[in-house]
Design a protein around this motif. Structure first.
Motif, short mmCIF file in Angstrom:
data_model
loop_
_atom_site.label_atom_id
_atom_site.label_comp_id
_atom_site.label_asym_id
_atom_site.label_seq_id
_atom_site.Cartn_x
_atom_site.Cartn_y
_atom_site.Cartn_z
N VAL A 1 0.83 -1.20 0.00
CA VAL A 1 0.00 0.00 0.00
C VAL A 1 0.87 1.26 0.00
O VAL A 1 0.56 2.25 -0.66
CB VAL A 1 -0.94 0.00 1.22
CG1 VAL A 1 -1.79 1.26 1.24
CG2 VAL A 1 -1.84 -1.24 1.20
N ALA B 1 1.79 2.89 -3.22
CA ALA B 1 0.76 3.65 -3.95
C ALA B 1 0.65 5.08 -3.45
O ALA B 1 -0.05 5.90 -4.06
CB ALA B 1 -0.59 2.95 -3.82
N ASP C 1 -5.40 0.15 -10.91
CA ASP C 1 -5.80 0.64 -9.59
C ASP C 1 -5.16 -0.23 -8.52
O ASP C 1 -4.58 -1.28 -8.81
CB ASP C 1 -7.33 0.65 -9.44
CG ASP C 1 -7.96 -0.71 -9.73
OD1 ASP C 1 -7.57 -1.69 -9.08
OD2 ASP C 1 -8.84 -0.79 -10.61
N LEU C 2 -5.25 0.22 -7.28
CA LEU C 2 -4.56 -0.46 -6.18
C LEU C 2 -5.13 -1.84 -5.91
O LEU C 2 -4.38 -2.79 -5.63
CB LEU C 2 -4.64 0.40 -4.91
CG LEU C 2 -3.92 -0.15 -3.67
CD1 LEU C 2 -2.45 -0.42 -3.96
CD2 LEU C 2 -4.08 0.80 -2.50
#
Length: 365
Positions: free
Chosen positions: A61, A64, A167-168
């Motif tokens: 995470v 990002a 996207d994440l």
């Protein structure tokens, strides 16, 4: 923990763990089913992990939210803010709930875009998160809501697995399929945490800042004139009216002395960010005053130590952009009711007004 220095000590001390296995009351069955804060305790993810496990869960995470990636979002944030202001201008002078129609959609859509959450699920996810943080939720409803959240998040993950994008969520799914990422439970727990923290905190931050400025007109003029930067408004709001009131939990893994008080092994500690921000021992006798000219002093509203909020730079950028453009577009913005009498969100965790009715006034071109 309500004292700033004591809280900072606890947040940085590895003897206070995040893994609920260290909580004696939970291990001994003293916590009843449906206890409203239980989701925060048992949710699988970085907020309930320690040491190497925490670093493993946090790593994907963190990538990002690098400074470069966050800065690249600035034009997108500005575009979204301007679009929301255009929409407000079309509604007339008001009254309008600025929390619902401005402070909420900006961070909700930004974090949803980053995560790749389909538009059709966003409002329901927000509604479920509201129930999650509410201290008024009945135990049976808390259990049912958590189950519904899991079903919803599982469905979103399955959609992204079948139709990946840039996207994440897609990136985290790919990492798990390659054998070096998150387990299914960790993935849904991480996504839930990121959505909740990524929009609710900024929602409260913007709402709290607007309310503070409307009740402190001299402070507002300092910001609007450029004499004090909007970043100072954001930091003072974070200190004075933290968007997270309290956050559960940390657990003493041994008897620990904090400020002359022994915290016994197995006891849980609740971090009170709202109280710490107004601690006169740290911020002086005027700690209870909102003052954007205050000498910069480090607050704890985004945490401290290994669990410092990953999304802090994004939240700051969103709030600064939103406030600057809001008060430039609507220089006659005024409260529709006494801001001091606004009802708070019914939550131990979330700290902000439940509504923010304002009169927009005539907009500037």
């Amino acid at each position: 923990m309500t004292h700033h220095d004591a809280l900072q000590e606890v947040l940085g001390d590895p003897r206070f763990a995040k893994n609920p296995l260290h909580w004696r009351a939970l291990a001994e069955g003293e916590v009843p089913p449906g206890w409203p804060l239980m989701t925060f305790i048992v949710n699988k993810g970085m907020t309930t992990a320690d040491g190497a496990e925490h670093r493993r869960l946090r790593g994907p995470v963190t990538r990002a939210f690098t400074p470069r990636r966050v800065e690249a979002l600035r034009p997108h944030i500005e575009e979204r803010v301007d679009a929301l202001l255009d929409r407000l201008a079309e509604t007339g002078p008001g009254p309008v709930d600025l929390r619902e129609h401005f402070a909420y959609p900006l961070p909700m859509n930004m974090i949803s875009d980053l995560l790749g959450i389909p538009a059709a699920h966003r409002d329901e996810l927000h509604h479920r998160c509201d129930i999650l943080v509410s201290s008024a939720t009945e135990p049976a409803d808390a259990i049912a809501n958590f189950q519904a959240l899991q079903v919803l998040m599982d469905g979103i993950v399955e959609e992204k697995r079948n139709d990946p994008a840039d996207d994440l969520t897609s990136a985290l799914i790919a990492g798990g399929e390659n054998g070096d990422g998150l387990t299914p439970g960790e993935l849904t727990g991480t996504l839930l945490l990121m959505f909740l923290a990524g929009h609710a905190t900024t929602l409260n931050l913007i709402s709290n800042a607007v309310r503070a400025l409307l009740t402190h007109p001299r402070q507002l003029e300092l910001a609007r004139s450029g004499e004090v930067p909007w970043s100072a408004v954001v930091e003072e709001t974070l200190r004075w009216d933290s968007p997270v009131g309290q956050f559960p939990m940390r657990y003493a893994t041994e008897d620990v002395d904090v400020g002359g008080t022994c915290i016994p092994r197995g006891d849980a500690v609740l971090a009170s960010y709202a109280a710490a921000g107004r601690d006169p021992r740290r911020f002086g006798p005027d700690a209870g005053s909102f003052d954007i000219t205050r000498e910069p002093q480090r607050h704890l509203s985004f945490g401290h130590g290994a669990h410092f909020c990953i999304g802090a730079p994004l939240a700051r950028m969103e709030a600064e952009t939103a406030l600057a453009r809001l008060f430039r577009r609507f220089p006659r913005l005024a409260p529709a009711v006494d801001p001091e009498k606004l009802e708070p969100v019914p939550s131990v965790v979330s700290n902000g007004p439940d509504t923010l009715p304002v009169i927009l006034g005539r907009p500037e071109a």
